[in-house]
Design a protein around this motif. Structure first.
Motif, PDB file in Angstrom:
ATOM      1  N   VAL A   1       0.828  -1.209   0.000  1.00  0.00           N
ATOM      2  CA  VAL A   1       0.000   0.000   0.000  1.00  0.00           C
ATOM      3  C   VAL A   1       0.867   1.267   0.000  1.00  0.00           C
ATOM      4  O   VAL A   1       0.613   2.208  -0.758  1.00  0.00           O
ATOM      5  CB  VAL A   1      -0.990  -0.033   1.192  1.00  0.00           C
ATOM      6  CG1 VAL A   1      -1.810   1.234   1.226  1.00  0.00           C
ATOM      7  CG2 VAL A   1      -1.904  -1.253   1.078  1.00  0.00           C
TER       8      VAL A   1
ATOM      9  N   GLY B   1      -3.875   1.899   4.732  1.00  0.00           N
ATOM     10  CA  GLY B   1      -3.697   0.443   4.660  1.00  0.00           C
ATOM     11  C   GLY B   1      -3.957  -0.218   6.004  1.00  0.00           C
ATOM     12  O   GLY B   1      -4.799   0.231   6.790  1.00  0.00           O
TER      13      GLY B   1
ATOM     14  N   GLY C   1      -6.641  -0.920   0.949  1.00  0.00           N
ATOM     15  CA  GLY C   1      -5.578   0.065   1.207  1.00  0.00           C
ATOM     16  C   GLY C   1      -5.287   0.882  -0.050  1.00  0.00           C
ATOM     17  O   GLY C   1      -5.103   2.103   0.015  1.00  0.00           O
TER      18      GLY C   1
END
Ligand code: FAD
Length: 370
Positions: A13, A251, A268
């Motif tokens: 992420v 995330g 995310g």
């Protein structure tokens, strides 16, 4: 060194966000590890979103067309013509994202651990030395045990579970993921068997290691056929706020994780888009609003989890009878969405016969899910 945005955590992420921001901001990523990958993660990602997010074909290990659901005494199959989910090599995915980000001008500080904020700067440990980096904005994408979240002093109300995942050698159908729901073996979660190929699968669950070992036995997989074993953790719940001053969480650090399946990569990345927009507009307060889809799904997942934890295995057998019926399978095959479980539940409950049968098992199922 001064940056517009410092991203703490180079997981999927954080690296994805670095790519999104690189054109408009001077960005750096600090990552505690010396190389990418290594986290316990099966790497199942919905195919539609994988394509939509522009993620690389080169990281896809296998494409899954369907699922076989097993309870203690029965099973049913959901099959589609095209792949619904991809099994991904996390290391390859993270590395691909990082390489692209570097090419776009992002600076990476590997083997560098965020320790704390001091006088508006990030205090970091890089191998043997302490360094400080200043940025206008900081993003904590440092996973479920986020140090950034602790430094922000955010509130966390969540259930944390240990997760285990092993790559096991055996014989598997490479087109289908197996989902085993047996609360007598594991009261906490389901088991999954996700094939990498005909000869290797990733087997995992959340809960106790003892449950994991009992499942291997039932599935007739030898512990001595495990060629890779990883443990990790996941958090189902709420951590808030996601923004405080010039720091945001993203995330797993923000618990943007599906409590139904423990998938967090897509959510995310969804929220990374909302964060980019909020940064570009200079309206950080809009970041959380931009993630309303994810928030709705997490809330639904938490309700779903409460229902699951309240069911006995006999109740689960009766739910399986409903979901395995031709009518329910038709709805699931036509309308199930890998990342929108609320939509899938609504599609099932819209059918009067299925609704009536589920109410009979437990009115709470319907009440809680809708
Ligand atoms: C057993 C298991 C199976 C899973 N299976 C799936 C699945 O099939 N599909 C799916 O979508 N999700 C799955 N998940 C969840 C998924 O792993 C997470 O949602 C995902 O990794 C979140 O990505 P992230 O980048 O937010 O956090 P992470 O992947 O946790 O990345 C955070 C990064 O930050 C770094 N970091 C941490 N602290 C610091 C610090 N102080 N300073 C600098 N760097 C730091 C870490 O080294 C790490 O690289 C699974 C999780 C587990 C435990």
């Amino acid at each position: 060194m001064r940056y517009d945005v410092l991203i703490i955590g180079g997981g999927p992420v954080g690296n994805y966000l670095a790519n999104l921001l690189a054109r408009d901001f001077k960005v750096a990523v600090v990552e505690r590890k010396g190389s990418f990958g290594g986290k316990a993660c099966t790497g199942i990602i919905g195919a539609e979103n994988y394509e939509r997010l522009g993620l690389p074909e080169s990281a896809v290990l296998n494409k899954l067309r369907g699922a076989v659901f097993y309870s203690r005494i029965q099973s049913f199959e959901i099959e589609r013509k095209s792949p619904q989910a991809y099994l991904v090599d996390r290391k390859a995915l993270e590395r691909w994202l990082a390489e692209r980000a570097v090419k776009k001008g992002v600076d990476y500080y590997m083997s560098t651990t965020f320790l704390a904020f001091r006088d508006g700067r990030a205090l970091l440990q890089r191998l043997g030395e302490r360094i400080e980096i200043e940025a206008d904005f900081y993003v904590g994408a440092d996973g479920v045990d986020s140090t950034v979240a602790k430094a922000m002093g955010v509130q966390t109300k969540a259930e944390f579970l240990s997760g285990y995942e092993a790559e096991v050698v055996g014989e598997f159908n490479p087109d289908f993921v197996e989902v085993w729901v047996n609360r007598e073996i594991n009261p906490e979660f389901f088991f999954w068997v996700a094939p990498v190929s005909e000869g290797v699968a990733r087997v995992g669950t959340f809960g106790s290691l003892d449950s994991f070992h009992r499942f291997l036995k039932i599935r007739m997989l030898k512990p001595t056929s495990i060629v890779e074993f990883k443990a990790g953790s996941v958090g189902f719940g709420v951590r808030k706020p996601w923004v405080s001053g010039n720091v945001a969480l993203l995330g797993d650090a923000a618990l943007q994780i599906k409590p139904t399946t423990a998938g967090g990569i897509v959510y995310g990345m969804y929220c990374a888009h909302a964060l980019r927009k909020a940064l570009l507009d200079g309206k950080l307060q809009d970041y959380e609003k931009g993630c309303s889809f994810v928030k709705k799904q997490v809330n639904f997942g938490l309700r779903f989890r409460r229902v699951f934890l309240g069911l006995s295995q006999d109740d689960i057998e009766r739910v399986f009878e409903v979901l395995g019926s031709p009518e329910a399978r038709e709805v699931i095959e036509e309308q199930a969405d890998f990342d929108d479980h609320l939509r899938t539940a609504k599609a099932i409950l819209k059918r009067p016969k299925l609704l009536a049968r589920l109410i009979k098992i437990s009115p709470a199922i319907v009440r809680t899910l809708l």
